[in-house]
Design a protein around this motif. Structure first.
Motif, PDB file in Angstrom:
ATOM      1  N   LYS A   1      45.984  33.790  21.729  1.00 56.15           N
ATOM      2  CA  LYS A   1      47.293  34.327  22.096  1.00 56.15           C
ATOM      3  C   LYS A   1      47.993  34.939  20.884  1.00 56.15           C
ATOM      4  N   LEU A   2      47.860  34.291  19.722  1.00 58.76           N
ATOM      5  CA  LEU A   2      48.452  34.833  18.505  1.00 58.76           C
ATOM      6  C   LEU A   2      47.825  36.184  18.160  1.00 58.76           C
ATOM      7  N   GLN A   3      46.506  36.286  18.247  1.00 61.16           N
ATOM      8  CA  GLN A   3      45.842  37.553  17.955  1.00 61.16           C
ATOM      9  C   GLN A   3      46.288  38.642  18.931  1.00 61.16           C
ATOM     10  N   ALA A   4      46.424  38.276  20.202  1.00 58.58           N
ATOM     11  CA  ALA A   4      46.897  39.248  21.198  1.00 58.58           C
ATOM     12  C   ALA A   4      48.327  39.683  20.886  1.00 58.58           C
ATOM     13  N   ALA A   5      49.172  38.743  20.464  1.00 58.62           N
ATOM     14  CA  ALA A   5      50.559  39.079  20.136  1.00 58.62           C
ATOM     15  C   ALA A   5      50.627  40.001  18.919  1.00 58.62           C
ATOM     16  N   VAL A   6      49.787  39.737  17.917  1.00 54.84           N
ATOM     17  CA  VAL A   6      49.758  40.607  16.734  1.00 54.84           C
ATOM     18  C   VAL A   6      49.332  42.012  17.132  1.00 54.84           C
ATOM     19  N   MET A   7      48.274  42.110  17.941  1.00 55.12           N
ATOM     20  CA  MET A   7      47.816  43.432  18.389  1.00 55.12           C
ATOM     21  C   MET A   7      48.891  44.136  19.213  1.00 55.12           C
ATOM     22  N   GLY A   8      49.545  43.366  20.085  1.00 54.49           N
ATOM     23  CA  GLY A   8      50.601  43.950  20.910  1.00 54.49           C
ATOM     24  C   GLY A   8      51.761  44.459  20.086  1.00 54.49           C
ATOM     25  N   SER A   9      52.166  43.694  19.075  1.00 55.00           N
ATOM     26  CA  SER A   9      53.294  44.125  18.235  1.00 55.00           C
ATOM     27  C   SER A   9      52.921  45.354  17.412  1.00 55.00           C
ATOM     28  N   ARG A  10      51.677  45.419  16.934  1.00 48.98           N
ATOM     29  CA  ARG A  10      51.238  46.600  16.188  1.00 48.98           C
ATOM     30  C   ARG A  10      51.186  47.832  17.089  1.00 48.98           C
ATOM     31  N   LEU A  11      50.717  47.643  18.302  1.00 52.77           N
ATOM     32  CA  LEU A  11      50.674  48.760  19.254  1.00 52.77           C
ATOM     33  C   LEU A  11      52.092  49.232  19.565  1.00 52.77           C
ATOM     34  N   ALA A  12      53.000  48.286  19.802  1.00 53.04           N
ATOM     35  CA  ALA A  12      54.383  48.652  20.108  1.00 53.04           C
ATOM     36  C   ALA A  12      55.020  49.417  18.959  1.00 53.04           C
ATOM     37  N   GLU A  13      54.799  48.966  17.725  1.00 51.21           N
ATOM     38  CA  GLU A  13      55.344  49.664  16.555  1.00 51.21           C
ATOM     39  C   GLU A  13      54.759  51.071  16.434  1.00 51.21           C
ATOM     40  N   SER A  14      53.478  51.197  16.674  1.00 50.04           N
ATOM     41  CA  SER A  14      52.824  52.500  16.599  1.00 50.04           C
ATOM     42  C   SER A  14      53.405  53.458  17.632  1.00 50.04           C
TER      43      SER A  14
ATOM     44  N   GLY B   1      55.651  56.834  17.134  1.00 53.47           N
ATOM     45  CA  GLY B   1      54.963  58.031  17.612  1.00 53.47           C
ATOM     46  C   GLY B   1      55.739  58.800  18.665  1.00 53.47           C
ATOM     47  N   LEU B   2      56.678  58.132  19.297  1.00 47.00           N
ATOM     48  CA  LEU B   2      57.459  58.804  20.340  1.00 47.00           C
ATOM     49  C   LEU B   2      58.553  59.669  19.725  1.00 47.00           C
ATOM     50  N   VAL B   3      58.845  60.755  20.392  1.00 51.19           N
ATOM     51  CA  VAL B   3      59.907  61.637  19.897  1.00 51.19           C
ATOM     52  C   VAL B   3      61.175  61.495  20.733  1.00 51.19           C
ATOM     53  N   ILE B   4      61.232  60.439  21.510  1.00 46.49           N
ATOM     54  CA  ILE B   4      62.423  60.176  22.337  1.00 46.49           C
ATOM     55  C   ILE B   4      63.127  58.936  21.790  1.00 46.49           C
ATOM     56  N   PRO B   5      64.448  58.831  21.981  1.00 44.25           N
ATOM     57  CA  PRO B   5      65.164  57.660  21.462  1.00 44.25           C
ATOM     58  C   PRO B   5      64.797  56.397  22.251  1.00 44.25           C
ATOM     59  N   ILE B   6      64.579  55.306  21.526  1.00 41.90           N
ATOM     60  CA  ILE B   6      64.252  54.009  22.132  1.00 41.90           C
ATOM     61  C   ILE B   6      65.473  53.118  21.989  1.00 41.90           C
ATOM     62  N   ASN B   7      65.947  52.564  23.109  1.00 43.00           N
ATOM     63  CA  ASN B   7      67.104  51.679  23.073  1.00 43.00           C
ATOM     64  C   ASN B   7      66.709  50.234  22.760  1.00 43.00           C
ATOM     65  N   ARG B   8      65.686  49.748  23.446  1.00 36.30           N
ATOM     66  CA  ARG B   8      65.214  48.381  23.251  1.00 36.30           C
ATOM     67  C   ARG B   8      63.706  48.349  23.450  1.00 36.30           C
ATOM     68  N   MET B   9      63.063  47.403  22.798  1.00 37.54           N
ATOM     69  CA  MET B   9      61.623  47.218  22.987  1.00 37.54           C
ATOM     70  C   MET B   9      61.374  45.790  23.455  1.00 37.54           C
ATOM     71  N   PHE B  10      60.347  45.611  24.257  1.00 37.00           N
ATOM     72  CA  PHE B  10      59.996  44.298  24.782  1.00 37.00           C
ATOM     73  C   PHE B  10      58.517  44.021  24.503  1.00 37.00           C
ATOM     74  N   LEU B  11      58.211  42.810  24.164  1.00 29.13           N
ATOM     75  CA  LEU B  11      56.828  42.366  23.981  1.00 29.13           C
ATOM     76  C   LEU B  11      56.700  41.062  24.752  1.00 29.13           C
ATOM     77  N   ALA B  12      55.794  41.001  25.697  1.00 27.18           N
ATOM     78  CA  ALA B  12      55.656  39.822  26.550  1.00 27.18           C
ATOM     79  C   ALA B  12      54.201  39.406  26.654  1.00 27.18           C
ATOM     80  N   ASP B  13      54.005  38.133  26.884  1.00 21.49           N
ATOM     81  CA  ASP B  13      52.684  37.564  27.123  1.00 21.49           C
ATOM     82  C   ASP B  13      52.491  37.457  28.638  1.00 21.49           C
ATOM     83  N   SER B  14      51.395  38.016  29.131  1.00 20.41           N
ATOM     84  CA  SER B  14      51.143  37.892  30.562  1.00 20.41           C
ATOM     85  C   SER B  14      50.669  36.479  30.847  1.00 20.41           C
ATOM     86  N   LYS B  15      51.089  35.922  31.899  1.00 29.42           N
ATOM     87  CA  LYS B  15      50.740  34.526  32.237  1.00 29.42           C
ATOM     88  C   LYS B  15      49.534  34.451  33.119  1.00 29.42           C
TER      89      LYS B  15
END
Length: 124
Positions: A93-106, A110-124
């Motif tokens: 789960k930790l490895q998945a969270a690290v990968m998810g956070s890196r993907l979200a940051e990337s 990479g987006l050229v639109i304004p981001i108001n909030r970001m969410f990172l969640a673990d699927s159950k």
């Protein structure tokens, strides 16, 4: 101890304390036992042994798997190889969270639109 009929709050007699201590000492020895993996009985006399690692990825997912091919004369056996050290669910789960956070940051950078909030969640 349970079979002796002693109540929960009673003190143990000396002979049960000694038996318990011996059992605990013997239990520690279990960690020293090694049982080697046996992928194939062909391995000791094999003509060829080949690990094959396959990788695949797409926009949705990625995966890898490793097979072991053992050749002896006209016989070929194939086995999936798993890591000897099994990862805990928490580690996975930790490895998945690290990968998810890196993907979200990337994606965020990479987006050229304004981001108001970001969410990172673990699927159950």
């Amino acid at each position: 101890m349970w079979r002796s009929g002693i109540s929960w709050d009673s003190f143990l007699p000396e002979e049960l304390i000694k038996a318990w201590q011996r059992w605990l000492k013997d239990l520690r020895k279990v960690a020293d036992y090694k049982i080697p993996r046996c992928y194939s009985f062909l391995i000791p006399g094999a003509d060829r042994i080949e690990p094959h690692t396959l990788c695949d990825s797409s926009e949705e997912a990625f995966a890898t798997v490793c097979y072991l091919r053992v050749f002896k004369e006209d016989e070929i056996e194939i086995f999936i190889i798993a890591p000897l050290e099994q990862l805990s669910i928490l580690r996975i789960k930790l490895q998945a969270a690290v990968m998810g956070s890196r993907l979200a940051e990337s994606i965020k950078f990479g987006l050229v639109i304004p981001i108001n909030r970001m969410f990172l969640a673990d699927s159950k």
